[in-house]
Design an enzyme around this catalytic site. Sequence first.
Site, PDB file in Angstrom:
ATOM      1  N   HIS A 100     -13.784 -14.897  29.932  1.00 43.85           N
ATOM      2  CA  HIS A 100     -14.372 -16.221  29.752  1.00 43.85           C
ATOM      3  C   HIS A 100     -13.596 -16.955  28.670  1.00 43.85           C
ATOM      4  O   HIS A 100     -12.869 -17.886  28.945  1.00 43.85           O
ATOM      5  CB  HIS A 100     -15.857 -16.094  29.383  1.00 43.85           C
ATOM      6  CG  HIS A 100     -16.517 -17.389  28.997  1.00 43.85           C
ATOM      7  ND1 HIS A 100     -17.308 -17.515  27.872  1.00 43.85           N
ATOM      8  CD2 HIS A 100     -16.506 -18.600  29.584  1.00 43.85           C
ATOM      9  CE1 HIS A 100     -17.753 -18.766  27.794  1.00 43.85           C
ATOM     10  NE2 HIS A 100     -17.287 -19.444  28.812  1.00 43.85           N
TER      11      HIS A 100
ATOM     12  N   HIS B 244     -20.245 -15.032  23.818  1.00 47.88           N
ATOM     13  CA  HIS B 244     -21.213 -15.776  24.634  1.00 47.88           C
ATOM     14  C   HIS B 244     -22.035 -14.849  25.519  1.00 47.88           C
ATOM     15  O   HIS B 244     -22.611 -15.286  26.504  1.00 47.88           O
ATOM     16  CB  HIS B 244     -20.485 -16.840  25.466  1.00 47.88           C
ATOM     17  CG  HIS B 244     -19.589 -17.715  24.642  1.00 47.88           C
ATOM     18  ND1 HIS B 244     -18.238 -17.477  24.507  1.00 47.88           N
ATOM     19  CD2 HIS B 244     -19.858 -18.781  23.863  1.00 47.88           C
ATOM     20  CE1 HIS B 244     -17.714 -18.383  23.689  1.00 47.88           C
ATOM     21  NE2 HIS B 244     -18.671 -19.172  23.279  1.00 47.88           N
TER      22      HIS B 244
END
Lengths: 820, 174
Positions: free
Chosen positions: B103, B122
């Site tokens: 990501h 995250h």
Amino acid sequence: MAFKRQIDRLPIPPADAKVHNVTCHYCIVGCGYKAYTWPRNKQGGTAPDQNALGIDLSQQQGAMGEWASPSMYNIVKQNGQDVHLMVLPDQECVVNGGLASIRGSRMAENRPSEVTGTQQQRLTDPLVWRYGTWQPTTWDDALDLVARVTARIIAEGSEDDLVVSMFDHGGSAGGYENTWGTGKLYFGSMKVKNCRIHNRPAYNSEVHASRDMGVDELNYAYEDYQLTDTIFLIGGNPTETQTNLFFNHWVPGMQNGARVVIVDPRRSLTVQHCEQVAGPENVLHLAINEGTDLALANAIFTHIADQGWVDRDFIEKSTFRGDVAVGEDEAHPAPLGSFEMAVEKCRISVDEAAEICGVPAADIVKAAEWIAKPHEDGTRRKCVTAYEKGVIWGNDNYRTIGALVNIALATGNIGREGGGVCRLGGHQEGYFRPSDAHVGRPPTYVDRLLINGGGKVHHIWACDHYKTTLNASEFKRIHKKRADMVKDAIDAAAGKTREELVDAIVDAVNRGGLFVVDVDIIHSQIGQNAHVILPAAESNEMNLASMNGERRLRLSERYMDPPGQAKPDCLIAAGIAQHMERVLREMGKNEYADQFKGFDWESEEDAFMDGYHSANPEVTYERLRAMGNNGVQEPVVGFEDGKLVGTPRLYADGVFTRHGREDGKALFCGGAWRGWQAAGKEEEKKSHRFWVNNGRANIFWQNWFLDQENEFVMDRYPYPFVEMNPEDMAELGLVAGDLIELYNGNGATQGMVYPTPTAKRGHVFMVFASPMGAQGNIVNPGVNELVLPDYKHVWADIRKIADAPKEVKGISFKSKEVVL
Amino acid sequence: MKCNRLVDVGRRQFLRGGLVATAGAAASTVVGAGEARATPALAQVEYPSNRLANVADLKVNEPMDIAYPDADSPGVLLKLGTPVEGGVGPDGDIVAFSVLCPHKGYILSYSGEDRTLNCPGHFSRFDAEAGGQQIWGHATENLPQFVLRVDDKGDIYAEGCTDLIFGRMSNVLA
């Protein structure tokens, strides 16, 4: 085994690649991206001056650095030529700060490409039902048939015989251009009252209470999360459904010391992620019994009032000081008026609420303290209240939303830094239409009208009620039966003239049939019932203006061609209007035909200027382009120094206007707790074992219309997941991945069981709107007084259908909660 | 149980930077003036064959830090204890993954408790027992898995990668 892309290298955008502003067209947050396009036979190099990113690509980039996941790349058509496309998150955008969600990161690969083969499900040509199936044809041929049947039915009956389902959102295929195109057609040229919106069975607001109280539902700025003392979340799950609002605004807010109160019967991932960031001691999760949000909110409001933790000055200056301003009636499910009136009507003790909600009284007091108790130095506490479908599609929508706005008004938390009482939102917004006053309030329950045989022609715009309406089992059965009558009539008229075909269709609808026109980007499930299918364009295949959850208006630019003959919805609406005008003149109805003038648009920009610009004269495409991905927050109040001037938060002057009252005073809502509001809910709960909670998950966008053709997504979840407590699974003899049926008196649907230790016994959570198992099949037809559905409250029994199918074997069924 | 060791080692490797030793670097040739002969470009990325460890070095569920295809690309070598699809070694249970979150490139940490790789940035997470499938998160590819070969002596070699490694336009930097 997990899906492997087997991609280990991507083309590099050259320094002279074209750059386009892109606002992600999926969720409400509207993250900024940059789309790079360049000719198929060119490529950039790794040196900073050789590539469009201006960085040394021979080096490993660090965390948060620029990088293209393979899903951010594709080859698409631009002005007829194949070009490379790379869509990267914009580091400079204040909304997302360079973050990309699992949805937005797939914008490029979710584009139709004849080269890479992606999204070949996209519609390329108008289709008409001919020779027993759908056949491609010209726009003129398809629109002529639409106009002839629609005009004839209206002429022989009335506009009430035309039923319209139409999106009202921004982003995706919505936006100011397309809501205006459809709105001008159905609310300008015509006054169609039997219409509904994409996600609910009527034409109404999801937040009537807030608006009636004078408070627009999107009143804050995202930065308020970073300026506040407390975030009060009820019926929302932003880490999954407004992802970069959570990571780029909530997380810094918590790091700044904000505490979080979360009301949700389920331990959502947002609860866990807040605990990770803020520490469990700063997160209060009230896991209330389903549907009891109103009792809880009223208890918090009562406690705050009794303790005097209110903003007296604000109440005096900015809110109505009489008793009742608007009485309870058919259009207002609760009285509206003064703070004192509301306190009296809403009064419920903490202990009583604790009993109803199934949470400790001390936790309700703690929530009230975190939300409203002044700081030790006497200064007021700042609190943002955020809510979404958990209460919007919940029990007693009107009164519950009113109760949340009550708390914000009482504590002076609207129009100020660190405040706001707002929807989190689903799609972006982009609504600009003529008045809908003729629709009435309460509006027609359109699904019921269709089920009861009402309506003769059904125009559908980017809605798939097969997946996203309530009472869907019955709706589908009857919609199909009525549409099949028309298909049979068309089949029987094969080879005859256009006039004879129209006669046959009109005869069929007069016998109870339904003529269906479906405008969409794909051949949807409800499209199976259509007689004419019209191919639409999406955002970035056209220019599209929308605003996000803090009213941030951006122009997302066209960087590629729509597939085949597909067009923007606004131009399709214009085409229908032009054909209606022509056909009506042929019928000798010149006066009515005149109402369909004014659609001579060549482009989506023409539609924007005709609609949105007419009420917002400062705003043009050119100026929006110049404002880039940071855009401007609506309302736009000026243009200075080459920039549009916006409004960071509404009601900063303490004057409330959304209800249209001339005194500018906000109203409180006097809506007492009254148990299950919608018909049939209480009985259903008593007679079924499981509460089927439902909602979205981060990996899917809405009803999976593009995801259903996305290998990465379908590899992860071949079927809709149903989270279930392992002990419940054991009792039903289920193991991870088993296909299960969920059934009740409304119908049945299916899903794939996902063991979830944090799930309460007797509660399951099903991802909604799946093409492989629509949760709406088992939602009862009960709605509130204003025809808002209660999708969230469904009870059913569950049985095993089959062992995990092949595509399910090998996928992960581990907890979604991070382990750090 | 936490495994912060991996995070720390990974970060150190990550920050070191610049130590690129790949097959690509050795491929450049010197040609005489006027004799520029076209060298046919290869259609595939040329991966180095790097020895990571010997089977005997691995203990069940104890992650070993590795780097592949070069020092700037941290990874983890795992013996899971039960055979998995794509697993190598005598028990078919040895796998290796990049630990740069696909990501945003934060370093993943390994949880031996449920055999997952987790992102502190995250909160994405990946299943080491399901080919690196993303269990939940923001990445749009599953965790890049290194292609392994075990020779007669039990030496484990990495010789490829299934997905694009975070922070690179090409898995092998040139």
